[in-house]
Design a protein around this motif. Structure first.
Motif, mmCIF file in Angstrom:
data_model
loop_
_atom_site.group_PDB
_atom_site.id
_atom_site.type_symbol
_atom_site.label_atom_id
_atom_site.label_comp_id
_atom_site.label_asym_id
_atom_site.label_seq_id
_atom_site.Cartn_x
_atom_site.Cartn_y
_atom_site.Cartn_z
ATOM 1 N N TYR A 105 4.049 6.030 -12.991
ATOM 2 C CA TYR A 105 4.424 4.941 -12.091
ATOM 3 C C TYR A 105 3.922 3.590 -12.601
ATOM 4 N N VAL A 106 3.077 3.618 -13.634
ATOM 5 C CA VAL A 106 2.433 2.401 -14.139
ATOM 6 C C VAL A 106 2.931 2.016 -15.525
ATOM 7 N N MET A 162 -5.340 -2.232 -14.574
ATOM 8 C CA MET A 162 -5.322 -2.598 -13.158
ATOM 9 C C MET A 162 -6.040 -1.529 -12.339
ATOM 10 N N PRO A 163 -6.462 -1.871 -11.117
ATOM 11 C CA PRO A 163 -7.125 -0.874 -10.264
ATOM 12 C C PRO A 163 -6.157 0.213 -9.813
ATOM 13 N N ASN A 164 -6.725 1.378 -9.541
ATOM 14 C CA ASN A 164 -5.973 2.521 -9.029
ATOM 15 C C ASN A 164 -6.623 2.951 -7.720
ATOM 16 N N GLN A 165 -5.928 2.735 -6.611
ATOM 17 C CA GLN A 165 -6.489 3.056 -5.295
ATOM 18 C C GLN A 165 -5.988 4.414 -4.811
ATOM 19 N N LEU A 166 -6.910 5.249 -4.323
ATOM 20 C CA LEU A 166 -6.571 6.560 -3.788
ATOM 21 C C LEU A 166 -6.970 6.623 -2.318
ATOM 22 N N CYS A 167 -6.018 6.991 -1.478
ATOM 23 C CA CYS A 167 -6.236 7.060 -0.028
ATOM 24 C C CYS A 167 -5.819 8.423 0.499
ATOM 25 N N PRO A 241 -2.917 8.536 -5.186
ATOM 26 C CA PRO A 241 -2.832 7.147 -5.639
ATOM 27 C C PRO A 241 -1.710 6.419 -4.900
ATOM 28 N N LEU A 242 -1.999 5.247 -4.374
ATOM 29 C CA LEU A 242 -0.984 4.490 -3.646
ATOM 30 C C LEU A 242 0.183 4.084 -4.538
ATOM 31 N N ILE A 243 -0.068 3.943 -5.842
ATOM 32 C CA ILE A 243 0.960 3.467 -6.755
ATOM 33 C C ILE A 243 2.175 4.384 -6.758
ATOM 34 N N GLY A 244 1.969 5.679 -6.471
ATOM 35 C CA GLY A 244 3.067 6.632 -6.542
ATOM 36 C C GLY A 244 3.829 6.813 -5.243
ATOM 37 N N ILE A 245 3.380 6.157 -4.163
ATOM 38 C CA ILE A 245 4.015 6.395 -2.854
ATOM 39 C C ILE A 245 4.372 5.079 -2.152
ATOM 40 N N LYS A 246 4.469 3.990 -2.897
ATOM 41 C CA LYS A 246 4.669 2.688 -2.242
ATOM 42 C C LYS A 246 5.993 2.644 -1.485
ATOM 43 N N ASN A 247 7.028 3.275 -2.014
ATOM 44 C CA ASN A 247 8.324 3.262 -1.316
ATOM 45 C C ASN A 247 8.261 4.049 -0.008
ATOM 46 N N GLU A 248 7.567 5.191 -0.029
ATOM 47 C CA GLU A 248 7.442 6.015 1.173
ATOM 48 C C GLU A 248 6.574 5.347 2.226
ATOM 49 N N LEU A 249 5.597 4.564 1.785
ATOM 50 C CA LEU A 249 4.784 3.813 2.745
ATOM 51 C C LEU A 249 5.606 2.698 3.387
ATOM 52 N N LYS A 250 6.410 2.019 2.581
ATOM 53 C CA LYS A 250 7.250 0.940 3.120
ATOM 54 C C LYS A 250 8.261 1.475 4.129
ATOM 55 N N SER A 251 8.820 2.649 3.855
ATOM 56 C CA SER A 251 9.839 3.218 4.745
ATOM 57 C C SER A 251 9.243 3.898 5.973
ATOM 58 N N GLY A 252 7.919 4.114 5.965
ATOM 59 C CA GLY A 252 7.274 4.773 7.101
ATOM 60 C C GLY A 252 7.287 6.288 7.027
ATOM 61 N N GLU A 253 7.767 6.851 5.927
ATOM 62 C CA GLU A 253 7.788 8.307 5.789
ATOM 63 C C GLU A 253 6.382 8.876 5.587
ATOM 64 N N LEU A 254 5.502 8.067 5.004
ATOM 65 C CA LEU A 254 4.110 8.464 4.815
ATOM 66 C C LEU A 254 3.197 7.431 5.450
ATOM 67 N N PRO A 263 -10.499 3.530 0.615
ATOM 68 C CA PRO A 263 -9.964 4.204 -0.571
ATOM 69 C C PRO A 263 -10.980 4.343 -1.700
ATOM 70 N N LEU A 264 -10.746 5.339 -2.551
ATOM 71 C CA LEU A 264 -11.459 5.438 -3.813
ATOM 72 C C LEU A 264 -10.757 4.496 -4.798
ATOM 73 N N VAL A 265 -11.520 3.814 -5.595
ATOM 74 C CA VAL A 265 -10.923 2.873 -6.549
ATOM 75 C C VAL A 265 -11.380 3.228 -7.955
ATOM 76 N N THR A 266 -10.429 3.606 -8.793
ATOM 77 C CA THR A 266 -10.683 3.807 -10.213
ATOM 78 C C THR A 266 -9.936 2.706 -10.971
ATOM 79 N N GLN A 267 -9.924 2.807 -12.281
ATOM 80 C CA GLN A 267 -9.309 1.748 -13.090
ATOM 81 C C GLN A 267 -8.353 2.362 -14.101
ATOM 82 N N TRP A 268 -7.127 1.869 -14.120
ATOM 83 C CA TRP A 268 -6.210 2.302 -15.164
ATOM 84 C C TRP A 268 -6.642 1.687 -16.486
ATOM 85 N N ASN A 269 -6.845 2.535 -17.481
ATOM 86 C CA ASN A 269 -7.240 2.082 -18.812
ATOM 87 C C ASN A 269 -6.308 2.672 -19.858
#
Length: 302
Positions: A105-106, A162-167, A241-254, A263-269
């Motif tokens: 997704y990145v 960039m940061p990687n947020q997990l919720c 990771p929120l990066i993989g579900i942004k469309n589902e969050l926008k639509s309200g499915e998730l 959230p847990l925050v890691t870093q994409w390297n």
């Protein structure tokens, strides 16, 4: 001998995948077309290249010898193409990157512009789990690897992207009457895990172990996409990771479930072996990232 380069390239892909079906998918050909080319190549030899054992395609010892020679031939042909492009003033070569599954997704957003600027560059992008990504990096089979957790067993350098947020994520039917949940919520839900070797799973297990949380019901699935579909279906919740579900969050499915400590925050390297000597293409891509990274993040992930 009248075999063609096309036949050799198809045979190489068959040996890589051990499957005519998978080879056809990766080459964007039909299965019958791949089978015909394999048969035409086989007709050039008196010794079998492959055998069918049960329902499985097996490459013979002779087949592996031909595969090794085929790889050298294809590399020489690619070298001719790269030299031709260089004489035309175009940057050419192969860029090999291995990416953890969520990284799909990145990574494309950090590659699209570069490939448009340099159309003669060949890209090989392998998407797999963290363990296999690090294995290919350690074996020096790739130029770069995209990970969200830096390895402690390999000496690497890299570029922070960039940061990687997990919720904690649930389906649209999850009751969110509480403003913030405590760790007890993990004892009341079915928690969906990624497979062993996943960076997402490692982050989730660290969080749960640090808080001594007992998970009573759990499911293990082998890809981020499978986890997402299971959560959408209401099979359980997962730390994702929120990066993989942004469309589902926008639509309200998730829904994101607010939990203490998340959230847990890691870093994409984007990492590479320390001291690695890059090809001109590898060096050019590093320069591209340094120049455009901030703009790409602002444009695609703000």
């Amino acid at each position: 001998m009248n075999y063609t380069l096309h036949q050799l390239m198809i045979f190489q892909k068959i040996t890589e995948t051990s499957s005519i079906t998978k080879a056809a998918e990766e080459l964007h050909l039909t299965q019958p077309a791949v089978s015909i080319q394999l048969r035409n190549l086989q007709e050039q030899f008196d010794i079998p290249l492959t055998e069918v054992v049960g329902r499985r395609l097996v490459v013979t010892d002779f087949g592996w010898e031909i595969a090794a020679a085929t790889e050298k031939i294809i590399q020489e042909v690619q070298g001719i193409n790269y030299k031709t492009a260089a004489f035309k003033g175009l940057m050419s070569g192969k860029l090999k990157i291995s990416v953890v599954s969520t990284g799909k997704y990145v990574m494309p957003y950090f590659l699209a512009g570069f490939l448009k600027e340099h159309p003669e560059v060949d890209l090989k992008l392998d998407v797999t789990n963290k363990a296999k990504v690090l294995e290919s990096l350690s074996a020096n089979e790739v130029d770069f690897a995209l990970v969200s957790i830096l390895p402690d067993t390999i000496n690497v350098e890299g570029v922070e992207l960039m940061p990687n947020q997990l919720c904690l994520v649930a389906s649209k039917d999850f009751d969110l009457t509480k403003k913030v949940f405590d760790e007890q919520v993990f004892e009341d839900i079915t928690l969906i895990y990624r497979e062993e070797g996943s960076g997402t799973r490692l982050s989730m297990e660290r969080y749960l172990n640090e808080r001594k949380v007992a998970v009573r019901k759990k499911i293990v699935l082998t890809s981020n996409e499978a986890v997402k579909q299971a959560v959408l279906a209401g099979m359980g919740c997962s730390i994702m990771p929120l990066i993989g579900i942004k469309n589902e969050l926008k639509s309200g499915e998730l829904k994101v479930v607010p939990v203490k400590g998340l959230p847990l925050v890691t870093q994409w390297n984007l990492i590479y072996l320390k001291g690695r000597k890059f090809s001109p293409v590898g060096k050019l891509y590093l320069d591209y990232l340094e120049q455009h990274k901030s703009d790409l993040i602002e444009k695609n992930f703000s």
